[in-house]
Design an enzyme around this catalytic site. Structure first.
Site, PDB file in Angstrom:
ATOM      1  N   ASP A  36       0.821  -1.215   0.000  1.00 24.11           N
ATOM      2  CA  ASP A  36       0.000   0.000   0.000  1.00 24.11           C
ATOM      3  C   ASP A  36       0.852   1.261   0.000  1.00 24.11           C
ATOM      4  OD1 ASP A  36      -2.462  -1.071  -0.062  1.00 24.11           O
ATOM      5  OD2 ASP A  36      -2.919  -0.786   2.060  1.00 24.11           O
ATOM      6  N   LYS A  57      -2.962   3.905  -3.013  1.00 21.67           N
ATOM      7  CA  LYS A  57      -3.344   5.254  -3.400  1.00 21.67           C
ATOM      8  C   LYS A  57      -3.497   6.082  -2.132  1.00 21.67           C
ATOM      9  CE  LYS A  57      -8.393   4.704  -3.624  1.00 21.67           C
ATOM     10  NZ  LYS A  57      -8.562   3.320  -3.272  1.00 21.67           N
ATOM     11  N   MET A 169      -7.985   8.905   9.153  1.00 22.09           N
ATOM     12  CA  MET A 169      -8.443   9.532   7.907  1.00 22.09           C
ATOM     13  C   MET A 169      -9.255  10.801   8.186  1.00 22.09           C
ATOM     14  SD  MET A 169      -9.498   6.111   5.774  1.00 22.09           S
ATOM     15  CE  MET A 169     -10.037   5.127   7.147  1.00 22.09           C
TER      16      MET A 169
HETATM   17  C1  LIG Z   1      -6.725   3.524   5.219  1.00 21.84           C
HETATM   18  S1  LIG Z   1      -6.357   3.909   6.871  1.00 21.84           S
HETATM   19  C2  LIG Z   1      -5.348   2.538   7.284  1.00 21.84           C
HETATM   20  C3  LIG Z   1      -5.302   2.274   8.769  1.00 21.84           C
HETATM   21  C4  LIG Z   1      -4.421   1.087   9.132  1.00 21.84           C
HETATM   22  N1  LIG Z   1      -4.963  -0.151   8.663  1.00 21.84           N
HETATM   23  C5  LIG Z   1      -4.141   1.002  10.624  1.00 21.84           C
HETATM   24  O1  LIG Z   1      -4.501   0.021  11.281  1.00 21.84           O
HETATM   25  O2  LIG Z   1      -3.512   1.949  11.134  1.00 21.84           O
HETATM   26  C6  LIG Z   1      -5.192   5.192   6.631  1.00 21.84           C
HETATM   27  C7  LIG Z   1      -5.064   6.078   7.853  1.00 21.84           C
HETATM   28  O3  LIG Z   1      -4.179   5.521   8.803  1.00 21.84           O
HETATM   29  C8  LIG Z   1      -3.535   6.552   9.500  1.00 21.84           C
HETATM   30  N2  LIG Z   1      -2.073   6.402   9.297  1.00 21.84           N
HETATM   31  C9  LIG Z   1      -1.441   5.581   8.454  1.00 21.84           C
HETATM   32  N3  LIG Z   1      -0.107   5.658   8.610  1.00 21.84           N
HETATM   33  C10 LIG Z   1       0.105   6.568   9.581  1.00 21.84           C
HETATM   34  C11 LIG Z   1       1.262   7.084  10.222  1.00 21.84           C
HETATM   35  N4  LIG Z   1       2.492   6.667   9.893  1.00 21.84           N
HETATM   36  N5  LIG Z   1       1.103   8.005  11.196  1.00 21.84           N
HETATM   37  C12 LIG Z   1      -0.128   8.409  11.573  1.00 21.84           C
HETATM   38  N6  LIG Z   1      -1.259   7.960  10.998  1.00 21.84           N
HETATM   39  C13 LIG Z   1      -1.143   7.055  10.034  1.00 21.84           C
HETATM   40  C14 LIG Z   1      -4.050   7.860   8.949  1.00 21.84           C
HETATM   41  O4  LIG Z   1      -5.157   8.268   9.724  1.00 21.84           O
HETATM   42  C15 LIG Z   1      -4.476   7.456   7.573  1.00 21.84           C
HETATM   43  O5  LIG Z   1      -5.424   8.341   7.034  1.00 21.84           O
END
Ligand SMILES: C[S@@+](CC[C@H](N)C(=O)[O-])C[C@H]1O[C@@H](n2cnc3c(N)ncnc32)[C@H](O)[C@@H]1O
Length: 255
Positions: A36, A57, A169
């Site tokens: 991803d 994406k 998100m």
């Molecule tokens: C599609 S969701 C995926 C969530 C993921 N499956 C999880 O358990 O954290 C994407 C969201 O995860 C969060 N996110 C992903 N990577 C991050 C990071 N390194 N630091 C902070 N938030 C993060 C943000 O809120 C982002 O909009």
């Protein structure tokens, strides 16, 4: 017909150091990795000889659609390959891991799910914020800020107070997030934090209150919003965030 295998793996927030041992083993053994946008592609270098493809994406961008990802996983597995589907955080926390599992099951492809450190818990922790803390917050609500009407529906089902709300998100939708929380009874003074790019070298933490969340300068990197009194605990715990035994000069065995 040879049937391959798919490992749906949570990569945690960013740093491959936060992969589980099982995840690292499967990634090393894989033939093909589909990763991803929010996983650390550079982290794959030197950790696997698999062919690695980005299928991610970022919000608002065009990317590979979910149906195509299902087809890629199924087609590649049917060639007898061990496929890794690498996702940020945990695959089952707003990760569409369940959709992919259901598609694989329907196609008769054997698969496994390897949990990862969700950013819902990992990002606050790396910033020195516990999502629960005795006497402060005895529950955790993880919600998506992507669809305000759904967010409002979820929030309306809980009483504000001894609960931490973590919004994924939600960075670009902060006005809706604040409006929904206030509408559901959360006080404007509620301690609030944003942790962006957790577990990367770009990690940043903002702390304030619900009424200053909208004006917080936090850039465009992915981030989580933490709402609740636990944010105050960072004043103590956060002082130690990022330190290791080595950085404070402690060597194995002591002096
Ligand atoms: C599609 S969701 C995926 C969530 C993921 N499956 C999880 O358990 O954290 C994407 C969201 O995860 C969060 N996110 C992903 N990577 C991050 C990071 N390194 N630091 C902070 N938030 C993060 C943000 O809120 C982002 O909009």
């Amino acid at each position: 017909m040879t049937v391959g295998f798919v490992s749906i793996i949570g990569a945690g927030p960013g740093d491959p150091d936060l992969w589980t041992v099982r995840a690292a083993r499967r990634i090393a053994e894989a033939d093909v990795v589909f990763y991803d946008a929010l996983t650390d592609a550079a982290g794959l270098v030197g950790r696997t000889s698999a062919r690695c493809f980005s299928v991610g994406k970022r919000a608002g961008e065009r990317g590979v659609c979910q149906q195509t990802i299902h087809e890629l996983l199924i087609r590649t597995a049917r060639r007898g390959k061990h496929v890794v589907r690498l996702k940020s955080g945990d695959p089952f926390v707003f990760g569409r891991g369940a959709e992919e599992s259901i598609a694989l099951a329907a196609a008769g492809i054997p698969f496994e799910v390897i949990p990862g450190v969700s950013t819902a818990i990992g990002a606050p922790a790396l910033a020195g914020i516990p999502v629960t803390h005795r006497g402060v917050a005895s529950g955790l609500l993880v919600v998506s800020g992507h669809r305000p009407e759904i967010l409002r529906g979820v929030l309306s089902g809980v009483r504000p107070g001894r609960l931490t709300v973590v919004v994924l998100m939600g960075i670009a939708r902060r006005p809706d997030v604040v409006a929904s929380l206030v509408e559901c009874g959360w006080a404007l003074e509620t301690p609030t934090a944003i942790v962006t790019a957790a577990a990367t070298t770009a990690q940043e933490v903002w702390t304030g209150r619900l009424d200053t969340l909208i004006s917080a300068e936090c850039g465009l990197l992915p981030g989580v919003i933490v709402v609740g009194d636990v944010v105050g605990v960072r004043e103590i715990v956060g002082r130690f965030a990022g330190q290791t035994a080595a950085t404070v000069g402690v060597r194995r065995g002591g002096s």
